[in-house]
Motif scaffolding. Structure first.
Motif, PDB file in Angstrom:
ATOM      1  N   UNK A 238      80.513  72.854  48.465  1.00  0.00           N
ATOM      2  CA  UNK A 238      80.171  71.557  48.472  1.00  0.00           C
ATOM      3  C   UNK A 238      79.509  71.510  50.029  1.00  0.00           C
ATOM      4  N   UNK A 239      79.653  70.108  50.398  1.00  0.00           N
ATOM      5  CA  UNK A 239      79.432  69.744  52.398  1.00  0.00           C
ATOM      6  C   UNK A 239      80.464  69.071  52.450  1.00  0.00           C
ATOM      7  N   UNK A 240      81.084  69.035  52.935  1.00  0.00           N
ATOM      8  CA  UNK A 240      82.250  67.714  53.930  1.00  0.00           C
ATOM      9  C   UNK A 240      81.571  67.435  55.641  1.00  0.00           C
ATOM     10  N   UNK A 241      81.029  66.025  55.802  1.00  0.00           N
ATOM     11  CA  UNK A 241      81.087  65.684  56.604  1.00  0.00           C
ATOM     12  C   UNK A 241      82.034  66.055  58.292  1.00  0.00           C
ATOM     13  N   UNK A 242      82.328  66.650  58.694  1.00  0.00           N
ATOM     14  CA  UNK A 242      83.278  66.688  59.887  1.00  0.00           C
ATOM     15  C   UNK A 242      82.849  66.842  61.495  1.00  0.00           C
ATOM     16  N   UNK A 243      84.066  65.700  61.976  1.00  0.00           N
ATOM     17  CA  UNK A 243      83.969  64.996  62.930  1.00  0.00           C
ATOM     18  C   UNK A 243      85.008  65.430  64.175  1.00  0.00           C
ATOM     19  N   UNK A 244      85.375  66.478  65.283  1.00  0.00           N
ATOM     20  CA  UNK A 244      85.885  67.097  65.772  1.00  0.00           C
ATOM     21  C   UNK A 244      85.231  65.993  67.795  1.00  0.00           C
ATOM     22  N   UNK A 252      93.334  70.239  67.303  1.00  0.00           N
ATOM     23  CA  UNK A 252      93.797  69.701  66.757  1.00  0.00           C
ATOM     24  C   UNK A 252      93.179  70.141  65.489  1.00  0.00           C
ATOM     25  N   UNK A 253      91.378  70.525  65.387  1.00  0.00           N
ATOM     26  CA  UNK A 253      91.035  71.721  63.918  1.00  0.00           C
ATOM     27  C   UNK A 253      90.633  72.511  64.332  1.00  0.00           C
ATOM     28  N   UNK A 254      91.037  73.446  65.326  1.00  0.00           N
ATOM     29  CA  UNK A 254      91.602  74.378  65.834  1.00  0.00           C
ATOM     30  C   UNK A 254      92.652  75.013  65.548  1.00  0.00           C
ATOM     31  N   UNK A 255      94.031  73.473  65.278  1.00  0.00           N
ATOM     32  CA  UNK A 255      94.754  74.686  64.747  1.00  0.00           C
ATOM     33  C   UNK A 255      95.134  74.736  63.155  1.00  0.00           C
ATOM     34  N   UNK A 256      94.546  73.180  62.525  1.00  0.00           N
ATOM     35  CA  UNK A 256      93.565  73.113  61.220  1.00  0.00           C
ATOM     36  C   UNK A 256      93.418  74.599  60.631  1.00  0.00           C
ATOM     37  N   UNK A 257      92.687  75.604  61.617  1.00  0.00           N
ATOM     38  CA  UNK A 257      91.652  76.676  61.230  1.00  0.00           C
ATOM     39  C   UNK A 257      92.817  77.992  61.701  1.00  0.00           C
ATOM     40  N   UNK A 258      94.035  77.343  62.563  1.00  0.00           N
ATOM     41  CA  UNK A 258      94.721  78.782  62.852  1.00  0.00           C
ATOM     42  C   UNK A 258      94.354  79.516  63.437  1.00  0.00           C
ATOM     43  N   UNK A 301      92.188  68.245  56.891  1.00  0.00           N
ATOM     44  CA  UNK A 301      92.115  67.869  58.691  1.00  0.00           C
ATOM     45  C   UNK A 301      92.801  66.345  58.254  1.00  0.00           C
ATOM     46  N   UNK A 302      92.795  65.244  57.529  1.00  0.00           N
ATOM     47  CA  UNK A 302      92.929  64.904  57.440  1.00  0.00           C
ATOM     48  C   UNK A 302      94.608  64.179  58.022  1.00  0.00           C
ATOM     49  N   UNK A 303      95.641  65.496  57.446  1.00  0.00           N
ATOM     50  CA  UNK A 303      97.258  65.734  57.562  1.00  0.00           C
ATOM     51  C   UNK A 303      97.298  65.779  59.106  1.00  0.00           C
ATOM     52  N   UNK A 304      96.176  66.779  59.734  1.00  0.00           N
ATOM     53  CA  UNK A 304      96.201  66.885  61.209  1.00  0.00           C
ATOM     54  C   UNK A 304      95.232  65.686  61.971  1.00  0.00           C
ATOM     55  N   UNK A 305      95.121  64.421  62.111  1.00  0.00           N
ATOM     56  CA  UNK A 305      94.473  63.652  62.370  1.00  0.00           C
ATOM     57  C   UNK A 305      92.675  64.271  62.869  1.00  0.00           C
ATOM     58  N   UNK A 307      89.032  64.006  62.117  1.00  0.00           N
ATOM     59  CA  UNK A 307      87.914  62.818  61.280  1.00  0.00           C
ATOM     60  C   UNK A 307      87.029  63.441  60.122  1.00  0.00           C
ATOM     61  N   UNK A 308      87.339  63.906  58.547  1.00  0.00           N
ATOM     62  CA  UNK A 308      86.501  64.647  57.866  1.00  0.00           C
ATOM     63  C   UNK A 308      86.490  63.660  56.576  1.00  0.00           C
ATOM     64  N   UNK A 309      85.446  64.318  55.664  1.00  0.00           N
ATOM     65  CA  UNK A 309      85.234  62.716  54.693  1.00  0.00           C
ATOM     66  C   UNK A 309      84.310  63.752  54.064  1.00  0.00           C
TER      67      UNK A 309
END
Length: 391
Positions: A238-244, A252-258, A301-305, A307-309
């Motif tokens: 589906x889709x996510x709303x991603x805010x960085x 932090x998002x880069x860290x989540x992506x590995x 994303x939530x675990x790494x603060x 903002x995502x929904x």
């Protein structure tokens, strides 16, 4: 409350008040009733006037009677009901309201304290008062549509019947205000609700204010300028709303992506440069997003603060554990449709809780209770009115 409602706006307004404990008597035409009875969805996709999911939801907690107000006997019975009512809610056109003697002046002559609430696309006053409209028309008139959609495409409207629901919510609040005012001076009020006004006031506030101050139209953004990532992106299911927006969120998002190598490039180091390279960044994010479901992305994303929904569909939220925990969904048995599940209270009150007391009425279900037990009609008069199709 006496409700003369068709479709959504007036029925939803009176439903909100019925759910708070008000007694609502829904008045329908004897032959076919509220037009919402003909709208789906229907169980097993079989149309039936007593099984419309829309009607059953909008009219739970109400008593239901039938009455032909176009006949003199119908007007007489309606007048008796008005004498003992606090509120009349309708969504008739101005011309239809005049024909049925629903104008405030007419009803006030029967009951000084009556509150008369009308809900129409453009209001009971003004040059557009007689214009018919769909939610699509109302949305565009209110300027809200000018803010929705891709900047290089035609504007879009709000989905389904949101203008009718918003008009109903506005009407419910205004009606209660008029009722509280009556407690001070005993005087009723004429509450004139325009769906277009309600929409322009709530959603169009920024654009209308901008037009007053800057004389410029509100731009439509696919993404917020100078901030990226910030928007709706596809994923595995589906889709996510991603805010960085900030550099810290991006890191932090880069860290989540590995920590992919491309994310270390200089062109992605600042919020401004990321915004400048938004289209390229979309393409780089996509492979990672498509490896994960929206719920997985939400949790990571939530675990790494970050903002995502997840963007949920109606099917996703039916039975969702958060709504279940809040007791949002409810069930009730209907004599024709059987046991069905419905959305519940849009609020939680600690001392006067929302309750589902009765299912939506079948057509004319409470005729005898209202006309005989309350207005005092004899069995003979009741039978005569039925045979003449007054009730």
């Amino acid at each position: 409350i006496l409700e003369l409602g068709e479709g959504i706006s007036a029925p939803y307004c009176s439903k909100l008040l019925a759910d708070l404990g008000a007694e609502v008597i829904k008045i329908e035409t004897p032959d076919c009733g509220d037009s919402a009875r003909q709208a789906g969805p229907f169980p097993d996709d079989v149309p039936h006037m007593e099984k419309s999911g829309l009607f059953l939801y909008l009219n739970a907690n109400k008593l239901g009677i039938t009455l032909d107000m176009g006949q003199p006997e119908g007007q007489s019975l309606f007048g008796q009901l008005v004498e003992n009512a606090d509120i009349v809610i309708h969504n008739k056109s101005p011309e239809e309201a005049d024909r049925l003697h629903l104008a405030y002046d007419s009803l006030q002559a029967l009951n000084r304290g009556i509150v008369v609430t009308s809900i129409t696309p453009f209001g009971m006053r003004g040059p557009y008062r007689s214009f018919r409209a769909t939610p699509f028309n109302v949305c565009h008139f209110s300027s809200v549509a000018s803010m929705i959609g891709e900047p290089d495409r035609e504007p879009l409207a709000l989905p389904e019947d949101q203008t009718a629901y918003l008009g109903a919510i506005t009407a419910a609040g205004a009606t209660l205000c008029a009722l509280f005012a009556r407690d001070w001076d005993g005087q009723g009020q004429d509450v004139d609700i325009s769906e277009a006004d309600a929409l322009a006031g709530l959603f169009g506030g920024m654009s209308v204010t901008r037009a007053f101050i800057t004389k410029e139209p509100t731009p439509r953004f696919h993404r917020l300028p100078f901030f990226y990532p910030n928007g709706v992106l596809p994923c595995k299911d589906g889709f996510v709303a991603l805010v960085a927006n900030t550099d810290a969120e991006w890191e932090r998002l880069v860290e989540v992506m590995g920590n992919p190598e491309w994310a270390q490039e200089e062109i992605f180091k600042t919020a401004f440069s990321r915004s400048e390279m938004a289209d390229a960044l979309d393409e780089l994010l996509l492979p990672w997003l498509m490896q994960h479901t929206k719920e997985e992305l939400f949790r990571m994303c939530q675990d790494n603060r970050v903002p995502t929904a997840p963007l949920y569909s109606a099917e996703d939220i039916v039975g969702h554990y958060h709504l279940e925990e809040r007791g949002f969904f409810t069930e009730i048995e209907h004599p024709a449709a059987g046991r069905m599940r419905y959305p519940g209270a849009p609020f939680i009150l600690s001392e006067t809780p929302w309750t589902l007391r009765r299912p939506a009425p079948t057509l004319g279900e409470h005729n005898r209770e209202i006309y005989c037990n309350r207005l005092g009609l004899s069995d003979q008069d009741f039978a005569s009115l039925r045979s003449c199709h007054v009730i």
